[in-house]
Motif scaffolding. Structure first.
Motif, short mmCIF file in Angstrom:
data_model
loop_
_atom_site.label_atom_id
_atom_site.label_comp_id
_atom_site.label_asym_id
_atom_site.label_seq_id
_atom_site.Cartn_x
_atom_site.Cartn_y
_atom_site.Cartn_z
N VAL A 1 3.38 -11.27 21.87
CA VAL A 1 2.81 -9.88 21.08
C VAL A 1 2.96 -9.81 19.73
O VAL A 1 2.09 -9.17 18.92
N ASP A 2 4.28 -10.10 19.30
CA ASP A 2 4.24 -10.04 17.81
C ASP A 2 3.48 -11.01 16.92
O ASP A 2 3.14 -10.61 16.08
N ASN B 1 -1.49 -1.26 20.37
CA ASN B 1 -1.34 -0.77 21.58
C ASN B 1 -1.83 -1.97 22.82
O ASN B 1 -2.68 -2.42 22.69
N ILE B 2 -0.87 -2.45 23.24
CA ILE B 2 -1.02 -3.42 24.75
C ILE B 2 -1.75 -2.78 25.57
O ILE B 2 -1.19 -1.71 26.39
N PHE C 1 -5.49 -6.03 23.60
CA PHE C 1 -4.84 -4.80 22.94
C PHE C 1 -5.85 -4.10 22.07
O PHE C 1 -7.08 -4.59 22.16
N THR C 2 -5.55 -3.04 21.51
CA THR C 2 -6.65 -2.36 20.51
C THR C 2 -5.55 -1.95 19.31
O THR C 2 -4.41 -2.28 19.47
N SER C 3 -6.38 -2.08 18.00
CA SER C 3 -5.79 -1.69 17.02
C SER C 3 -6.64 -0.64 16.21
O SER C 3 -7.57 -0.37 16.56
N SER C 4 -5.83 -0.45 15.10
CA SER C 4 -6.79 0.56 13.99
C SER C 4 -7.83 -0.36 13.53
O SER C 4 -8.54 0.28 12.83
N PRO D 1 -11.33 -2.94 22.37
CA PRO D 1 -10.13 -3.75 22.72
C PRO D 1 -10.25 -5.41 22.58
O PRO D 1 -11.71 -5.72 22.75
N GLU D 2 -9.55 -6.05 22.07
CA GLU D 2 -9.55 -7.59 21.82
C GLU D 2 -8.50 -8.14 22.83
O GLU D 2 -7.70 -7.72 23.30
#
Length: 122
Positions: free
Chosen positions: A25-26, A73-74, A88-91, A96-97
């Motif tokens: 995740v990191d 966000n996972i 996940f999603t991100s700004s 989602p990717e």
């Protein structure tokens, strides 16, 4: 003797901290941020050769974005025998990717999915 002991403890602590591997995740967070902000040195460090080349091809079509809060966000996560999948999603993206990661020499790296390969949670 006391100075030697303090030096030894400091070196041991620094050595242990510098070798701490990031979780899948990191690594996904680092890759997303470095891709969109075009921090290519960091991107290369956390991806396989093939994946890095793919990111560079796509990045050439985009302009660098300002660094912003990642809002990572996972949605799904699965890890098994040296392979991890993170959805996940991100700004930085409206949709989602999904990243596939492999463990190489004790470190997780984003890699390419094989043709017709699907994430285990889809």
């Amino acid at each position: 003797m006391k100075k030697f002991l303090v030096l030894l403890v400091t070196i041991s602590f620094w050595s242990c901290n510098s070798q701490t591997a990031l979780s899948p995740v990191d690594v996904a967070k680092v890759v997303v941020k470095s891709f969109y902000t075009q921090d290519n040195e960091t991107l290369k460090k956390h991806t396989t050769y093939e994946s890095y080349e793919s990111f560079m091809t796509v990045q050439a079509l985009l302009s660098a974005e300002e660094e912003k809060d990642l809002n990572f966000n996972i949605i799904n996560e699965k890890s098994d025998e040296g392979i991890a999948w993170i959805e996940f999603t991100s700004s930085y993206s409206d949709t989602p990717e999904t990243f596939k990661l492999i463990s190489k020499n004790g470190q997780w790296k984003v890699t390419e999915k094989k043709a017709n390969e699907k994430a285990p949670f889809k």
